[in-house]
Motif scaffolding. Structure first.
Motif, mmCIF file in Angstrom:
data_model
loop_
_atom_site.group_PDB
_atom_site.id
_atom_site.type_symbol
_atom_site.label_atom_id
_atom_site.label_comp_id
_atom_site.label_asym_id
_atom_site.label_seq_id
_atom_site.Cartn_x
_atom_site.Cartn_y
_atom_site.Cartn_z
ATOM 1 N N TYR A 252 -1.902 56.511 26.927
ATOM 2 C CA TYR A 252 -3.319 56.771 27.221
ATOM 3 C C TYR A 252 -3.811 55.839 28.323
ATOM 4 O O TYR A 252 -3.689 54.623 28.240
ATOM 5 C CB TYR A 252 -4.156 56.611 25.954
ATOM 6 C CG TYR A 252 -3.882 57.720 24.959
ATOM 7 C CD1 TYR A 252 -4.451 58.973 25.134
ATOM 8 C CD2 TYR A 252 -3.035 57.520 23.874
ATOM 9 C CE1 TYR A 252 -4.188 60.007 24.245
ATOM 10 C CE2 TYR A 252 -2.765 58.543 22.976
ATOM 11 C CZ TYR A 252 -3.345 59.786 23.178
ATOM 12 O OH TYR A 252 -3.076 60.810 22.297
ATOM 13 N N LEU B 8 -9.190 57.926 28.156
ATOM 14 C CA LEU B 8 -10.089 57.352 27.164
ATOM 15 C C LEU B 8 -11.545 57.644 27.516
ATOM 16 O O LEU B 8 -12.355 57.972 26.635
ATOM 17 C CB LEU B 8 -9.852 55.848 27.051
ATOM 18 C CG LEU B 8 -8.403 55.432 26.739
ATOM 19 C CD1 LEU B 8 -8.295 53.918 26.660
ATOM 20 C CD2 LEU B 8 -7.921 56.061 25.444
ATOM 21 N N LEU C 124 -3.205 53.017 21.553
ATOM 22 C CA LEU C 124 -4.534 52.833 22.134
ATOM 23 C C LEU C 124 -4.840 51.357 22.333
ATOM 24 O O LEU C 124 -4.400 50.512 21.537
ATOM 25 C CB LEU C 124 -5.596 53.439 21.207
ATOM 26 C CG LEU C 124 -5.533 54.945 20.973
ATOM 27 C CD1 LEU C 124 -6.536 55.344 19.893
ATOM 28 C CD2 LEU C 124 -5.810 55.709 22.262
ATOM 29 N N PHE D 179 -10.631 50.228 22.079
ATOM 30 C CA PHE D 179 -10.885 51.655 21.948
ATOM 31 C C PHE D 179 -10.462 52.148 20.557
ATOM 32 O O PHE D 179 -11.155 52.962 19.933
ATOM 33 C CB PHE D 179 -10.156 52.445 23.030
ATOM 34 C CG PHE D 179 -10.591 53.878 23.145
ATOM 35 C CD1 PHE D 179 -11.677 54.230 23.929
ATOM 36 C CD2 PHE D 179 -9.924 54.886 22.449
ATOM 37 C CE1 PHE D 179 -12.098 55.543 24.031
ATOM 38 C CE2 PHE D 179 -10.331 56.203 22.545
ATOM 39 C CZ PHE D 179 -11.421 56.541 23.339
#
Length: 323
Positions: free
Chosen positions: A263, A268, A292, A296
């Protein structure tokens, strides 16, 4: 990678036919490699693998098998290649000190239950497992890897997807032609229902192999009735979305990424904006959550699932034979 749609189409799909010569070469080389004898580990090895590329529930199955091993009085340790991680190993996974970029996402989940070793050299990894006190090794993936001899190998099959069009990569999802894979497995674990999985189960029964039925059981937590923007970068995101709906959550939107997707800030930001626009909370899988950034991840709900066998005693009896 995201599986192409034609992998689930009829075997005679034009793209599959076009790729057939490459598949023949890939399958031949893979089968020859798979047939090589492996090194003997210091303790028994139970392998959880896939006939195909893509997710089928190996990690939940590995966790469930390890729990059964502990009930049998064994001390299991997990051995993983650490797909997606930068460390070649062998190294003992330490959550908090290691991240997904170091050891991959799946080993971080496995390490919550038992000692976990990441090693591209599987025999070296097995030796490190034994030094960690393991009396049995649970190898997450590696069915087609010949470097380490397996005392017991299960093929985990997604009940919905089965073996797709039955062709070998790149014409289909098989890692090696089925006829060459069957001699290397001692049982099949079919996760969830579906005609495709039943076809594999029938083929296993025809070879007098045990078939163990299982399902993924989601932990609803406090998700029931809540609007969710669900996202996942796993082999089959649709399975996650279906499990989330089982909890009573309201799917306001879904976002599917490729398996092991790293990611990035743009991803995000888009997810956060989408959740705000939909008036929803963000929800993902345990496997995605460890990839992640911590700040977040703190804003994202996680749906936890466990694999439940329909007949755990039958699984336990088969495992006990190699202990």
């Amino acid at each position: 990678m995201r599986p192409p749609a034609f992998w689930q189409a009829r075997p005679g799909h034009p793209t599959a036919r076009l790729l057939a010569p490459l598949s023949a070469l890939y399958g031949h080389l893979g089968a020859r490699r798979m047939d090589r004898p492996g090194a003997k580990a210091p303790c028994p090895v139970v392998c959880l693998g896939n006939f195909t590329l893509g997710g089928a529930g190996k990690t939940p199955a590995a966790l469930a098998i390890a729990a059964i091993l502990r009930d049998l009085g064994a001390e299991p340790a997990f051995l993983s290649r650490g797909y997606g991680g930068g460390l070649a190993g062998p190294v003992v996974v330490t959550p908090g000190a290691h991240g997904a970029a170091d050891v991959g996402d799946e080993p971080l989940l496995l390490a919550r239950l038992a000692p976990t070793v990441v090693a591209r050299d599987r025999p070296a990894g097995a030796a490190l497992c034994a030094r960690q006190g393991a009396t049995v090794i649970v190898m997450d993936d590696g069915l087609q890897n010949p470097s380490l001899a397996k005392d017991l190998a299960f093929a985990v099959v997604d009940g919905t997807a089965g073996i797709g069009n039955g062709r070998t990569f790149p014409a289909g999802p098989l890692r090696v032609p089925m006829a060459r894979q069957w001699p290397h497995v001692a049982g099949v674990i079919v996760v969830g229902g579906g005609e495709a999985g039943e076809a594999v189960a029938e083929a296993a029964h025809g070879r007098a192999l045990p078939v163990h039925r299982a399902r993924l059981v989601p932990d609803p937590g406090d998700l029931a009735g809540r609007r969710c923007l669900a996202f996942a970068g796993i082999g089959r995101p649709s399975k996650f979305f279906a499990s989330l709906e089982e909890t009573g959550a309201i799917l306001a939107g879904t976002r599917a990424f490729a398996d092991h997707h790293p990611y990035r800030p743009a991803d995000l930001a888009a997810l956060a904006a989408g959740a705000h626009r939909l008036g929803a909370i963000l929800v993902t899988t345990e496997k995605d959550a460890v990839r992640l950034p911590p700040d977040f991840a703190a804003r994202v709900a996680v749906l936890r699932v466990r694999l439940a066998f329909a007949d755990a005693d039958a699984v336990r009896a088969q495992i006990a034979e190699v202990m």
